[in-house]
Design a protein around this motif. Sequence first.
Motif, PDB file in Angstrom:
ATOM      1  N   LEU A  65       0.520  -0.923   0.439  1.00 20.33           N
ATOM      2  CA  LEU A  65      -0.318  -0.268  -0.263  1.00 20.33           C
ATOM      3  C   LEU A  65       1.055   1.034  -0.334  1.00 20.33           C
ATOM      4  O   LEU A  65       0.461   2.523  -0.832  1.00 20.33           O
ATOM      5  CB  LEU A  65      -1.018  -0.313   1.448  1.00 20.33           C
ATOM      6  N   GLU A  68       1.353   2.248  -4.025  1.00 23.62           N
ATOM      7  CA  GLU A  68       0.018   2.825  -4.105  1.00 23.62           C
ATOM      8  C   GLU A  68      -0.169   4.137  -4.088  1.00 23.62           C
ATOM      9  O   GLU A  68       0.018   5.049  -4.554  1.00 23.62           O
ATOM     10  CB  GLU A  68      -0.859   1.695  -3.939  1.00 23.62           C
ATOM     11  N   ARG A 108       3.290   6.730  -5.851  1.00 22.26           N
ATOM     12  CA  ARG A 108       2.678   6.216  -6.714  1.00 22.26           C
ATOM     13  C   ARG A 108       1.888   7.234  -7.419  1.00 22.26           C
ATOM     14  O   ARG A 108       1.815   7.848  -8.426  1.00 22.26           O
ATOM     15  CB  ARG A 108       2.108   4.509  -7.459  1.00 22.26           C
ATOM     16  N   THR A 147      -2.495  -5.331  -7.850  1.00 25.22           N
ATOM     17  CA  THR A 147      -1.779  -4.636  -6.957  1.00 25.22           C
ATOM     18  C   THR A 147      -0.843  -3.640  -8.056  1.00 25.22           C
ATOM     19  O   THR A 147      -0.810  -2.694  -8.117  1.00 25.22           O
ATOM     20  CB  THR A 147      -2.422  -4.468  -5.763  1.00 25.22           C
ATOM     21  N   GLN A 148       0.345  -4.596  -7.307  1.00 19.46           N
ATOM     22  CA  GLN A 148       1.376  -4.399  -8.024  1.00 19.46           C
ATOM     23  C   GLN A 148       1.086  -3.431  -9.690  1.00 19.46           C
ATOM     24  O   GLN A 148       1.893  -2.930 -10.397  1.00 19.46           O
ATOM     25  CB  GLN A 148       2.643  -5.270  -7.965  1.00 19.46           C
ATOM     26  N   ALA A 203       0.109  -0.643 -10.148  1.00 21.75           N
ATOM     27  CA  ALA A 203       1.003   0.495  -9.893  1.00 21.75           C
ATOM     28  C   ALA A 203       1.834   0.812 -11.365  1.00 21.75           C
ATOM     29  O   ALA A 203       1.566   1.402 -11.554  1.00 21.75           O
ATOM     30  CB  ALA A 203       1.135   0.667  -8.671  1.00 21.75           C
TER      31      ALA A 203
END
Length: 502
Positions: free
Chosen positions: A92, A95, A98, A485-486, A489
């Motif tokens: 997170l 995130e 980013r 998620t990665q 991103a």
Amino acid sequence: MIKKKIFPRLLALNAALLMAGCSMIPTYQRPAAPVADAFPGYASATQSAPSAALDAPAAASVAWQDFFSDARLKGLIEQSLANNRDLRVAVLNIEQARAQYQIRRADQLPTVNGVLTGSRAPGANGGASSLYNVGLTVTAYELDFFGRVASLKEAALAQYLASEEGRKTVQISLIAAVANAYLSVLADEELLGITRQTLATRQESVRLSRLRFDNGVTSELDFQQAESLLQAAQVAYAQQQRQRALDENALTLLVGQPLAPGMLPSATAGQTVALAQFAPMLDVPAGLPSGLLVNRPDIRQAEQQLLAAHANIGAARAAFFPRISLTVGAGSASSQLSELTKSGSWGWTLAPQLLLPIFDAGRNIAGLDSAKVGRDIAVAQYEKAIQTAFREVADALATRATLADQLQAQQRQANAEAVRFKLSNLRYQNGVASYLDLLDAQRSLFAAQQAVVQTRLAQLQSQVTLYKALGGGWKEALPAALAATQQAAVMAAAPGASAPAR
């Protein structure tokens, strides 16, 4: 016609001026590593090492699925990568970094807004006049001639890349912690098994001593000595049960969810528990300090933070120069709301602004000084990261070199104590030796058996520590949730996300 030609030309001129903007970020040079060229004892070891050992893969290129062979341990590591909260926080953080980078990158482009305004004011003849405007506007867009906005974007990008390296560092530490905790549980189970055997032996000794004492063959002293050893074993058994529960709780926290039945071996369930039967781990050679610069994510994280500090200096330098902003509007205006869309109401405005620092009470100078000090701090942190990595690998190498010999000597001592106990028991049964000699042999055998387990645990954990110190444990696919998620991103930051110049 004139208005339609001028507006596109202004936009083209704006883009050309933006591309011509310069950067005031200082040239980056990687600081020299403040460590020795080789680890203590490593040069001589490599000269005498067989070619097979030297050709072994580097730790950073070995995925943890290949390094660990135990099926239960692999399952625990997979669960920890999917459920551990520290790793989730690290993802997170990527995130968040980013998003900050995207904000800084968006500052390089104008923000276009739709505007609808209306005003009413007293007229010249005592009445009231109205004015309505509708159109598009660009407000206070900074023409980045001196690279201030670009420098801030580069700093945000470096922080984003540093957060990714931080995630890798957390993953390496998590995998090593799970492996060490699992090995500790195995050692606890083996120690409990040894203690249970010792308890059975000492309970039998107490029974025989009681029988001999009741029949007047021996004195009460022999009986009390046997009773004392029995209670000492009971104390050790209670301590080991407590340590077993604590180690399992620590492993549960690392995994991030309750352990499923069968994930941990248990002697009480009829399963063989012994560290000597633990599946061997892949042997990896140690790299040179220059290899650490490539393989250790925490060192790359520190370097990205150093690059961010360099970029902040560029932004602080650009603050000394004029700041040019541009406000542009295009749309229609009318005194009647219903006439906004009629021909002849179209118009545009252009309002450039030049802001030249003259007197700021030393604010810009202080900002530049702060950025330079931040760069010096980042250099010190980068060098400290290298020194810490060097020390961790050197310690792991020294531990690996000595624990093998220690374990062999400890095993030989335990074997000798086992023979001594057997002979002392025979001598006592035949009336040659005293009961004190038998109890002393029994106590020494118990201590030697415990020392063997503890030394074997230290040896296995040292292999895990060396693998971690050399940067191994992060080259593998993430669990599905984290991987999604990665990937999002990376894809979001991909356009224009070039790394700062090295």
